[in-house]
Design a protein around this motif. Sequence first.
Motif, PDB file in Angstrom:
ATOM      1  N   SER A 161      24.758  38.509  50.047  1.00 48.37           N
ATOM      2  CA  SER A 161      24.632  37.282  49.688  1.00 48.37           C
ATOM      3  C   SER A 161      24.762  37.323  48.229  1.00 48.37           C
ATOM      4  N   GLU A 162      23.945  37.918  47.493  1.00 46.44           N
ATOM      5  CA  GLU A 162      23.773  37.860  46.131  1.00 46.44           C
ATOM      6  C   GLU A 162      25.483  38.413  45.327  1.00 46.44           C
ATOM      7  N   SER A 163      26.096  39.262  46.139  1.00 46.06           N
ATOM      8  CA  SER A 163      27.550  39.568  45.778  1.00 46.06           C
ATOM      9  C   SER A 163      28.470  38.135  45.857  1.00 46.06           C
ATOM     10  N   GLU A 164      28.384  37.596  46.960  1.00 46.18           N
ATOM     11  CA  GLU A 164      29.015  36.458  47.172  1.00 46.18           C
ATOM     12  C   GLU A 164      28.690  35.291  46.048  1.00 46.18           C
ATOM     13  N   SER A 165      27.381  35.178  45.771  1.00 43.20           N
ATOM     14  CA  SER A 165      26.818  34.242  44.871  1.00 43.20           C
ATOM     15  C   SER A 165      27.461  34.471  43.434  1.00 43.20           C
ATOM     16  N   GLN A 166      27.346  35.740  43.088  1.00 47.97           N
ATOM     17  CA  GLN A 166      28.444  36.375  41.887  1.00 47.97           C
ATOM     18  C   GLN A 166      29.798  35.857  41.767  1.00 47.97           C
ATOM     19  N   THR A 167      30.331  36.245  43.130  1.00 43.73           N
ATOM     20  CA  THR A 167      31.779  35.621  43.224  1.00 43.73           C
ATOM     21  C   THR A 167      31.961  34.328  42.763  1.00 43.73           C
ATOM     22  N   TYR A 168      31.031  33.538  43.526  1.00 40.29           N
ATOM     23  CA  TYR A 168      31.450  32.005  43.735  1.00 40.29           C
ATOM     24  C   TYR A 168      31.137  31.510  41.967  1.00 40.29           C
ATOM     25  N   LYS A 169      30.186  32.395  41.373  1.00 42.65           N
ATOM     26  CA  LYS A 169      29.930  31.841  40.046  1.00 42.65           C
ATOM     27  C   LYS A 169      31.098  32.034  39.145  1.00 42.65           C
ATOM     28  N   ARG A 170      31.742  33.299  39.336  1.00 47.18           N
ATOM     29  CA  ARG A 170      32.968  33.701  38.763  1.00 47.18           C
ATOM     30  C   ARG A 170      34.060  32.643  39.021  1.00 47.18           C
ATOM     31  N   CYS A 171      34.236  32.377  40.315  1.00 52.64           N
ATOM     32  CA  CYS A 171      35.401  31.096  40.675  1.00 52.64           C
ATOM     33  C   CYS A 171      34.758  29.910  39.779  1.00 52.64           C
ATOM     34  N   LEU A 172      33.592  29.525  39.689  1.00 53.63           N
ATOM     35  CA  LEU A 172      33.323  28.027  39.179  1.00 53.63           C
ATOM     36  C   LEU A 172      33.632  28.284  37.626  1.00 53.63           C
ATOM     37  N   GLU A 173      33.189  29.469  36.927  1.00 55.00           N
ATOM     38  CA  GLU A 173      33.543  29.718  35.640  1.00 55.00           C
ATOM     39  C   GLU A 173      35.022  29.699  35.243  1.00 55.00           C
ATOM     40  N   THR A 174      35.689  30.146  36.197  1.00 55.22           N
ATOM     41  CA  THR A 174      37.146  30.328  35.964  1.00 55.22           C
ATOM     42  C   THR A 174      37.846  28.974  36.145  1.00 55.22           C
ATOM     43  N   ARG A 175      37.344  27.945  37.107  1.00 54.62           N
ATOM     44  CA  ARG A 175      37.772  26.734  37.447  1.00 54.62           C
ATOM     45  C   ARG A 175      37.546  25.910  36.112  1.00 54.62           C
ATOM     46  N   ASP A 176      36.163  25.718  35.706  1.00 55.93           N
ATOM     47  CA  ASP A 176      35.847  25.139  34.387  1.00 55.93           C
ATOM     48  C   ASP A 176      36.847  25.408  33.306  1.00 55.93           C
ATOM     49  N   GLY A 177      37.218  26.769  33.166  1.00 54.98           N
ATOM     50  CA  GLY A 177      38.077  27.326  32.300  1.00 54.98           C
ATOM     51  C   GLY A 177      39.523  26.782  32.106  1.00 54.98           C
ATOM     52  N   LEU A 178      39.950  26.313  33.406  1.00 54.59           N
ATOM     53  CA  LEU A 178      41.229  25.708  33.387  1.00 54.59           C
ATOM     54  C   LEU A 178      41.650  24.551  32.717  1.00 54.59           C
ATOM     55  N   GLY A 179      42.753  24.369  32.755  1.00 58.74           N
ATOM     56  CA  GLY A 179      43.176  22.944  31.865  1.00 58.74           C
ATOM     57  C   GLY A 179      43.602  21.887  32.786  1.00 58.74           C
ATOM     58  N   GLU A 180      43.810  20.778  32.448  1.00 54.60           N
ATOM     59  CA  GLU A 180      43.957  19.713  33.455  1.00 54.60           C
ATOM     60  C   GLU A 180      45.460  19.933  34.230  1.00 54.60           C
ATOM     61  N   ASP A 181      46.221  20.431  33.234  1.00 55.65           N
ATOM     62  CA  ASP A 181      47.790  20.661  33.837  1.00 55.65           C
ATOM     63  C   ASP A 181      47.670  21.708  34.977  1.00 55.65           C
ATOM     64  N   VAL A 182      46.885  22.856  34.673  1.00 54.43           N
ATOM     65  CA  VAL A 182      46.882  23.786  35.800  1.00 54.43           C
ATOM     66  C   VAL A 182      46.107  23.534  36.912  1.00 54.43           C
TER      67      VAL A 182
END
Length: 445
Positions: free
Chosen positions: A151-172
């Motif tokens: 569960s901790e590993s999945e939580s870290q993965t989800y966090k990285r996905c959220l951080e990656t999504r927040d870093g994307l631009g509007e076009d992407v």
Amino acid sequence: LESRVEIKISTMSSIPFLCHFCRRPLKLTQSTETSGLDLSQEPAALAFPSAQGEPGDTPEEGSASRKETDLEELQGSASGWTIPDDGEMSRDNPSHFTLLGELASERTLSSIQRTIAGLGDVLSGEELDHPLCEDCTDSLLRQLDSQLRISESESQTYKRCLETRDGLGEDVRETLEQELKVVEREEARLVQELEEVEKNRDRTAVALEAARAETETLEQQERQRHKDLGELQWQQQELQDELLSLEDRLLYAQTQLAQLKRTNAFKAAFEICCDGPLAIINSFRLGCVPTVLVSWREINAAWGHTALLLVALSNTVGLQFQRYQLVPCGDHSYLKSLTEDPVELPLFCTGGKNSLSNSKFDQAMVAFLDCMQQFNEEAKKGEPALSMPYRIHVEQGLMEDPGSGEFYSIRTHQNTEERWTKALKLMLTNFKWSLDWVSLRYPHK
């Protein structure tokens, strides 16, 4: 209070507890039976205040204070379970136990059991009817620790996905959303296709079952046809064998027929030859001389064959005798007169001293020459005409030899054996010529 706890703990020790997983009974030691309380110590050593309380306290205040102090000390001293840094639960002191809830005077054995069962439910995440043993508890804790790490590993993965999504631009982001919609539509299409495939699979299963039933029927029919084919092949083999046998028999019959066509039936049935002064027909001697003894039985048999030969020749040319009827009966052949007074003339002789002077026997031989002369006259009419080498004089009963000009009587009366035998020989010689003429004139008869 000490006595009540001791009573409750002793009561708990008498009730068996089963592990929920392995279903083995929980064996309580002396230390666990006392729930971590050393009853051998003095009441002061158990850190229980005296029943009178501290000076200056009222009885009610002293009682409440004592209850709170007892609860804290019991919970502190009975906590024999610790959780190390690796997440596994272990027991530091086997003589301690854990008390849950408030230690009140009204706490009963059933409430304590429910508390222990609740602790097992919390640890296992399931509704348990009984607590766990040490081994099952350790295994459960290891499983929970593994799930926690996942569960901790999945939580870290989800966090990285959220951080990656927040870093994307509007076009992407818009591009990804469009791709997501395309994928969702593709997913819907695939789901629909999957439903169609499921329906087709059901229809195919029904068709497959029908095809299997039809295949089974066809296999049974094929097995029956193979059986019928084997029987037909066996019948064919039998018919072929029978056909080969018939062909062999036909070939043999054709060979025999060809041989028979080349064979003269009259010559095969009647063999005429001479042995010195005697004429022989079918191995029977006709006549007798003083130097050669011939029995009358053999002479009579020879006359029977001669009569049969004359009848066969007359039947071949279609001749009906006018004055006599010739009846061949072996060694008792005879001629029947066709006049108003029918008389049977024996063409045989019984023998005796007066055998050569038998008048009826002589008449029968003269009548036989008459029938032979009728055949000669009929044969002269055909083409080619028959010409016998020796002439027949029926009225005198004589056979003429043109070469020597002599006449030989066929009668036995006033005649010698040599001359009578010579006349019979000339007669059989004429029959031999007649056989050749019939074979030439009537080859298919």
